[in-house]
Motif scaffolding. Structure first.
Motif, short mmCIF file in Angstrom:
data_model
loop_
_atom_site.label_atom_id
_atom_site.label_comp_id
_atom_site.label_asym_id
_atom_site.label_seq_id
_atom_site.Cartn_x
_atom_site.Cartn_y
_atom_site.Cartn_z
N MET A 1 18.21 -6.21 37.82
CA MET A 1 18.55 -7.25 36.84
C MET A 1 18.84 -6.61 35.51
SD MET A 1 16.48 -10.80 36.12
CE MET A 1 16.64 -11.16 37.87
N THR A 2 19.94 -7.01 34.86
CA THR A 2 20.36 -6.35 33.63
C THR A 2 19.56 -6.86 32.45
OG1 THR A 2 22.03 -8.01 33.16
CG2 THR A 2 22.70 -6.15 34.54
N ALA A 3 19.68 -6.10 31.33
CA ALA A 3 18.96 -6.50 30.12
C ALA A 3 19.43 -7.85 29.65
CB ALA A 3 19.16 -5.45 29.02
N GLN A 4 20.74 -8.17 29.87
CA GLN A 4 21.27 -9.44 29.42
C GLN A 4 20.58 -10.60 30.12
OE1 GLN A 4 25.46 -9.79 29.98
NE2 GLN A 4 25.66 -11.66 28.74
N SER A 5 20.19 -10.43 31.37
CA SER A 5 19.56 -11.51 32.12
C SER A 5 18.12 -11.74 31.72
CB SER A 5 19.63 -11.21 33.62
OG SER A 5 18.86 -10.06 33.92
N GLU A 6 17.60 -10.93 30.78
CA GLU A 6 16.23 -11.12 30.32
C GLU A 6 16.11 -12.27 29.34
OE1 GLU A 6 14.93 -6.43 30.54
OE2 GLU A 6 14.88 -7.50 28.65
N THR A 7 17.25 -12.78 28.87
CA THR A 7 17.21 -13.89 27.92
C THR A 7 17.86 -15.11 28.53
OG1 THR A 7 19.33 -13.24 26.93
CG2 THR A 7 17.34 -12.30 25.97
N VAL A 8 17.55 -16.27 27.94
CA VAL A 8 18.16 -17.53 28.37
C VAL A 8 18.78 -18.18 27.15
CG1 VAL A 8 16.62 -17.90 30.31
CG2 VAL A 8 15.96 -18.71 28.06
N THR A 9 19.71 -19.11 27.37
CA THR A 9 20.36 -19.76 26.24
C THR A 9 19.44 -20.72 25.52
OG1 THR A 9 21.21 -21.44 27.74
CG2 THR A 9 22.63 -19.55 27.30
N PRO A 16 6.66 -22.53 33.79
CA PRO A 16 6.02 -23.24 34.89
C PRO A 16 4.51 -23.20 34.76
CG PRO A 16 7.71 -21.70 35.68
CD PRO A 16 7.52 -21.41 34.23
N ASP A 17 3.88 -24.32 34.98
CA ASP A 17 2.42 -24.39 34.89
C ASP A 17 1.82 -24.00 36.23
OD1 ASP A 17 -0.18 -24.87 34.33
OD2 ASP A 17 -0.01 -27.05 34.16
N LEU A 18 1.55 -22.72 36.39
CA LEU A 18 0.98 -22.22 37.63
C LEU A 18 -0.51 -21.95 37.50
CD1 LEU A 18 3.77 -19.74 38.76
CD2 LEU A 18 3.58 -22.18 39.18
N GLY A 19 -1.10 -22.38 36.40
CA GLY A 19 -2.54 -22.19 36.24
C GLY A 19 -2.88 -20.85 35.62
N MET A 45 11.86 -5.99 30.21
CA MET A 45 11.10 -6.53 31.33
C MET A 45 10.70 -5.41 32.30
SD MET A 45 10.55 -9.66 30.79
CE MET A 45 10.50 -11.00 31.99
N ASN A 46 11.50 -4.35 32.36
CA ASN A 46 11.12 -3.20 33.19
C ASN A 46 9.85 -2.54 32.67
OD1 ASN A 46 13.25 -3.37 35.04
ND2 ASN A 46 14.62 -2.16 33.75
N ILE A 59 6.84 -11.46 37.85
CA ILE A 59 6.91 -11.89 36.45
C ILE A 59 7.81 -13.11 36.31
CG2 ILE A 59 7.76 -11.28 34.15
CD1 ILE A 59 6.75 -8.48 34.56
N TYR A 60 8.99 -13.08 36.97
CA TYR A 60 9.92 -14.19 36.83
C TYR A 60 9.43 -15.44 37.55
CZ TYR A 60 13.44 -11.49 34.38
OH TYR A 60 14.12 -10.75 33.41
N ALA A 61 8.49 -15.30 38.46
CA ALA A 61 7.90 -16.47 39.10
C ALA A 61 7.05 -17.26 38.10
CB ALA A 61 7.04 -16.05 40.30
N TYR A 62 6.53 -16.55 37.11
CA TYR A 62 5.71 -17.19 36.07
C TYR A 62 6.51 -17.51 34.82
CZ TYR A 62 1.32 -16.19 38.51
OH TYR A 62 0.29 -16.17 39.41
N PHE A 63 7.42 -16.59 34.45
CA PHE A 63 8.12 -16.71 33.18
C PHE A 63 9.62 -16.51 33.39
CE2 PHE A 63 3.91 -14.80 32.46
CZ PHE A 63 3.32 -15.82 31.73
N PRO A 64 10.44 -17.49 33.01
CA PRO A 64 11.88 -17.40 33.29
C PRO A 64 12.63 -16.42 32.38
CG PRO A 64 11.39 -19.41 32.09
CD PRO A 64 10.07 -18.79 32.44
N SER A 65 11.98 -15.93 31.31
CA SER A 65 12.67 -15.04 30.38
C SER A 65 11.66 -14.27 29.56
CB SER A 65 13.57 -15.85 29.43
OG SER A 65 12.76 -16.64 28.56
N LYS A 66 12.14 -13.26 28.87
CA LYS A 66 11.27 -12.50 27.97
C LYS A 66 10.78 -13.39 26.84
CE LYS A 66 12.91 -9.20 25.20
NZ LYS A 66 13.43 -7.88 24.71
N GLU A 67 11.64 -14.29 26.36
CA GLU A 67 11.24 -15.20 25.29
C GLU A 67 10.09 -16.11 25.73
OE1 GLU A 67 14.61 -15.11 26.29
OE2 GLU A 67 14.94 -13.49 24.85
N ALA A 68 10.22 -16.65 26.95
CA ALA A 68 9.16 -17.53 27.46
C ALA A 68 7.85 -16.78 27.66
CB ALA A 68 9.61 -18.16 28.78
N LEU A 69 7.95 -15.53 28.10
CA LEU A 69 6.76 -14.70 28.27
C LEU A 69 6.09 -14.44 26.92
CD1 LEU A 69 4.81 -12.80 29.72
CD2 LEU A 69 6.64 -11.07 29.79
N PHE A 70 6.88 -14.10 25.92
CA PHE A 70 6.32 -13.83 24.60
C PHE A 70 5.70 -15.10 24.00
CE2 PHE A 70 6.61 -13.27 19.96
CZ PHE A 70 5.93 -12.08 19.83
#
Length: 220
Positions: A1-9, A16-19, A45-46, A59-70
């Protein structure tokens, strides 16, 4: 997955609320180290995957982007730090004593190197990702104002202090208590202070606050 795909618009995309699972904690712990070491833009993300010891798919199962993770990391860290913003609930404690304990506890929490680094990170990326700045504000300062304001309102109902606006009084107390030391720490112009120096600074802030809002239970 490229660096560009680490962000969302849409940086406000919900997580996602996975507990609160051990795996999620593992991811957040790894991400915290990478963000603090490399900054937001320098963290990939690497890098986070390696630091967390999980797969990128996990990681992407919990957080759809680096922004969401942060953003979730900020939310969790501020939630854990919120205890420093919670006033003493013992009704027998004098208002001056309550505020001195609260102010000192708050300063200690806010002036740690990790806390200052986190504030700098959020300030740097908030113009691009306003939801992250909003999360930081709501789970930190706004949370503290709400809790202390509710406490002031109870004290006012008991006839112990006169206030026009309990929430505004809480804002005044926080601004008196940490605006200057946190500003100096952010700019790197203030060396680490001792317990005695923090205590003295807190007592001055409380004294200034009680000149604006005199407490009727204050023996001073």
């Amino acid at each position: 997955m490229t660096a560009q795909s680490e962000t969302v618009t849409d940086p406000a995309l919900p997580v996602p609320d996975l507990g609160e699972t051990a795996k999620k904690r593992q991811i957040l712990d790894g991400a915290r180290r990478i963000f603090l070491e490399n900054g937001f833009d320098g963290a990939s993300m690497n890098d986070i995957t390696r630091a967390a010891g999980v797969s990128k798919g996990t990681i992407y199962a919990y957080f759809p982007s680096k922004e969401a993770l942060f953003e979730e990391l900020i939310r969790q860290d501020k939630r854990e730090q919120a205890e420093s913003m919670t006033p003493i609930t013992d009704e027998n404690v004098l208002i001056r004593e309550m505020l001195e304990v609260l102010g000192l506890r708050m300063l200690k929490a806010l002036l740690t190197p990790e806390s200052i680094a986190r504030i700098r990170l959020v300030m740097g990326i908030s113009p691009r990702f306003p939801s992250i700045g909003r999360t930081f504000y709501e789970t930190g300062y706004a949370y503290g104002v709400e809790k202390l304001g509710a406490c002031f309102a109870r004290k006012q109902a008991q006839g112990l202090i006169d206030l026009d606006d309990a929430q505004e009084a809480a804002r005044v107390f926080f601004d008196l208590s940490f605006s200057r030391p946190v500003r100096f720490a952010l700019l790197g112009v203030m060396p680490a202070m001792s317990e005695a120096e923090l205590t003295a600074m807190t007592k001055k802030a409380v004294a200034a606050f009680l000149k604006i809002y005199p407490a009727k239970d204050d023996p001073v």
